[in-house]
Design an enzyme around this catalytic site. Structure first.
Site, short mmCIF file in Angstrom:
data_model
loop_
_atom_site.label_atom_id
_atom_site.label_comp_id
_atom_site.label_asym_id
_atom_site.label_seq_id
_atom_site.Cartn_x
_atom_site.Cartn_y
_atom_site.Cartn_z
N ILE B 14 7.14 2.79 4.97
CA ILE B 14 7.15 4.30 4.72
C ILE B 14 7.73 4.94 6.01
O ILE B 14 7.14 5.13 7.03
CB ILE B 14 5.75 4.86 4.34
CG1 ILE B 14 5.12 4.21 3.19
CG2 ILE B 14 5.92 6.51 4.20
CD1 ILE B 14 3.82 4.78 2.91
N HIS B 15 9.11 5.47 5.86
CA HIS B 15 9.38 5.99 7.07
C HIS B 15 9.51 7.48 6.80
O HIS B 15 9.35 8.18 5.57
CB HIS B 15 10.86 5.35 7.65
CG HIS B 15 11.99 5.20 6.59
ND1 HIS B 15 12.84 6.09 6.57
CD2 HIS B 15 12.19 4.40 5.51
CE1 HIS B 15 13.86 5.89 5.71
NE2 HIS B 15 13.44 5.08 5.02
N ALA B 16 10.24 8.19 7.79
CA ALA B 16 10.07 9.76 7.87
C ALA B 16 10.53 10.44 6.46
O ALA B 16 9.53 11.17 6.16
CB ALA B 16 10.91 10.29 8.82
#
Lengths: 545, 85
Positions: B14-16
């Site tokens: 889960i990145h930005a």
């Protein structure tokens, strides 16, 4: 400039990370920091209100900057501003700031401390992407604290190199390009917004130099973003050396530009087609600017990804038609939907697969979802009445697949004829050669395809059984991929058994000027590459036999 | 209270950007939405909290939703996960 360069001056070199956007001369300029109480005139406002006002203004600024960045830098780069917008809304950040204000800090210290607090947490993370977000927290603090003052620097001298601790996204995007020759920041990384914007604005930048003293203000300097160095007060020898490097670079650029409207011919006069690969309607502009002779690959996935419902026929028709029309009769090859379980498609409930690269994808997926496939075919057929469109099928491994696809196309042609809707009755159908199978049995496939286009990215992966993103396996794919070149040679020989049929390359290998002569020797008819590489390859062909 | 489990299937975890979109989606509902990942926990409506969990590919997420619109929220968030994570 020459007057100020003393032969005896000691030049100072400062290292940093260069954004590889060339070299520039300029005078160092250290803009005033605009922080804190700038613009907030009312002395009766307390720190809480100041904070609120700054955040509101920051949100407004970021909206404007995002718009500008999307236009000049593109949607992917502008994504960083989405993150800023969301951080400005984040209650945890706000709570931290308010907490520090409660503790007695003024708004400047509170915001800076809150940013540091979160930055530290991100920096500790093993994930490279997340730890780079630590820099973003600093950017966020600058965004808030500088919100009320004019985000753009005023009173910049001509021909300057801006030197600052960091530049906020607003400041980078609003840089007056006519005055600024380059910029240098003490912090930042090559994945930060500063680097991204340097590339899109075409201005050389040097990042992460560490602090540079203000005493150098006003001195002449050379910014070398290729080698990552800032040379302050260059001596005559260095100055001359860079002057000639800049001149060589400029000449190269002019020479390259001169190829824009030229045909793509070899020294012996053989012509090949040089096309562009695009993934969205917006990219046709880049194709034009770089003198593409057609679109060798339109990736149609842009219509299908990131949405909850399938695009209907009209929406697709509209998009394909616009692209075809914008190419003014030049060929546009549309690849049918090419996705697999590794991509997220909202409206298809794709099962998780052990090996998505070897599973339900490309043409297989289209046969599994015939309603969607036929809708796309119908939309492409309708658009073919408005330009020069061809269809290309991905992931082909057998002639039966081509025959089945042709049957579907014929059926849709009949439907359209009955409805008296125009289409190109002679629309060409080609296939991607991206599986080893397709190359090896290309003699059979040639009978049923009007053209081949080699997808070298996937072909290399499947042939060498190596994932390019895997650092252990990717070494197995050599720079000169002999196995793949032999497969391409086979496919070329087979398609050329049929006069009028042709073969092109649309994978990354096509953009490698080191391979151009090999492709020409094989008899490749077309190269399709990303727009920025077109002029370079046209020049490479020009220099080939 | 509605619960469901989801295993992250995106190479970047889960990145930005998906974190931001998840937070946006979660904020549309009145219900409390909590995400648990092993020992880590976060309120799905808080961006920095979600990002700080540092969720990686292959990790299992437990969603706990409670409130008036918990059924609807659960459906929407599940559909979001399938699409973006």
């Amino acid at each position: 400039m020459i007057k100020e360069i003393q032969e005896k001056a000691t030049q100072i070199q400062i290292q940093g990370k260069g954004t590889k956007m060339g070299y520039a001369f300029g005078k160092l300029f250290f803009p005033q920091k605009s922080r804190g109480n700038n613009g907030i005139e009312n002395q009766y406002i307390n720190e809480y209100e100041k904070y609120k006002q700054l955040v509101d203004k920051a949100k407004e600024n970021i909206k404007n900057v995002k718009l500008r960045a999307e236009q000049s830098a593109g949607a992917d780069e502008a994504e960083i501003f989405d993150v800023y917008e969301m951080m400005l809304d984040d209650p945890d950040f706000e709570d931290k700031c308010i907490g520090y204000i409660d503790d007695g800090m003024n708004v400047t210290s509170a915001v800076e401390s809150a940013a540091s607090f979160f930055a530290e947490q991100f920096r500790k993370m093993p994930d490279e992407y997340l730890s780079a977000r630590a820099d973003d927290m600093k950017g966020l603090a600058s965004l808030i604290l500088g919100a009320d003052s004019d985000p753009a620097f005023s009173d910049i001298p001509d021909e300057c190199i801006i030197v600052a601790d960091d530049l906020t996204p607003a400041q980078t995007v609003l840089l007056d390009k006519t005055k600024v020759r380059g910029f240098v920041t003490f912090s930042g990384s090559l994945t930060s917004h500063t680097a991204i914007l340097s590339k899109s604005l075409g201005i050389p930048a040097l990042l992460k130099t560490g602090k540079i003293s203000r005493e150098y203000e006003g001195l002449s300097a050379i910014i070398d973003s290729e080698n990552g160095v800032l040379i302050i007060s260059p001596d005559l020898k260095t100055y001359d050396e860079y002057r000639s490097r800049i001149s060589v670079r400029e000449n190269e650029r002019i020479i390259l530009q001169s190829f824009k409207n030229q045909p793509t011919v070899t020294k012996s006069g053989r012509k090949i087609m040089l096309y562009a690969n695009i993934g969205s309607p917006a990219e046709t502009a880049g194709a034009h600017e770089n003198g593409a002779e057609g679109i060798g690959l339109l990736r149609s996935e842009f219509l299908f990804l990131d949405r909850d419902t399938a695009p209907d026929e009209d929406e697709q028709f509209d998009a394909y038609r616009k692209i075809a029309e914008s190419m003014h009769g030049k060929r546009v090859i549309i690849r049918t939907l090419d996705i697999g379980a590794d991509k997220k498609v909202g409206f298809l409930d794709l099962e998780k697969e052990e090996n998505p690269a070897l599973g339900l994808r490309g043409i297989r997926l289209c046969f599994e979802y015939p309603v969607i496939f036929r809708e796309q075919l119908r939309a492409i057929l309708r658009a073919s009445a408005y330009g020069n469109i061809a269809i290309m099928l991905p992931m082909i491994t057998s002639k039966e697949q081509i025959i089945a696809a042709r049957e579907l196309i014929d059926r849709e042609k009949t439907v359209l004829t009955r409805r008296k809707i125009a289409f190109d009755p002679d629309i060409k159908l080609g296939i991607m050669i991206e599986t080893p199978a397709s190359a090896v049995i290309s003699d059979e496939l040639a009978e049923y395809s009007d053209f081949f286009s080699v997808g070298t990215n996937d072909l290399c992966q499947y042939t060498y059984a190596a994932d390019r993103q895997n650092r252990y396996a990717s070494e197995s794919i050599p720079e000169y991929p002999l196995a793949v070149m032999r497969l391409i040679r086979t496919a070329t020989k087979n398609i050329h058994e049929y006069p009028g049929k042709w073969i092109g390359i649309c994978g990354e290998l096509a953009a490698d000027p080191g391979l151009t002569q090999s492709f020409l020797d094989m008899g490749i008819d077309e190269l399709s590459i990303s727009s920025p590489n077109i002029l370079n390859i046209r020049k490479a062909v020009f220099e080939c036999n | 209270m509605v619960r469901f489990n989801y295993t992250v299937n995106d190479p970047h975890g889960i990145h930005a950007r998906p974190a931001g979109l998840l937070v946006k989606a979660a904020k549309m509902f009145n219900s409390d939405i909590k995400i648990k990942c092993g020992e880590r926990e976060a309120d799905a409506k808080k961006l920095l909290a979600v990002m700080r969990m540092g969720v990686r590919n292959g990790e299992g997420l437990d969603f706990l939703i409670s409130g008036e619109d918990e059924e609807l929220a659960s459906e929407e968030i599940q559909s979001f996960c399938r699409k973006y994570l």
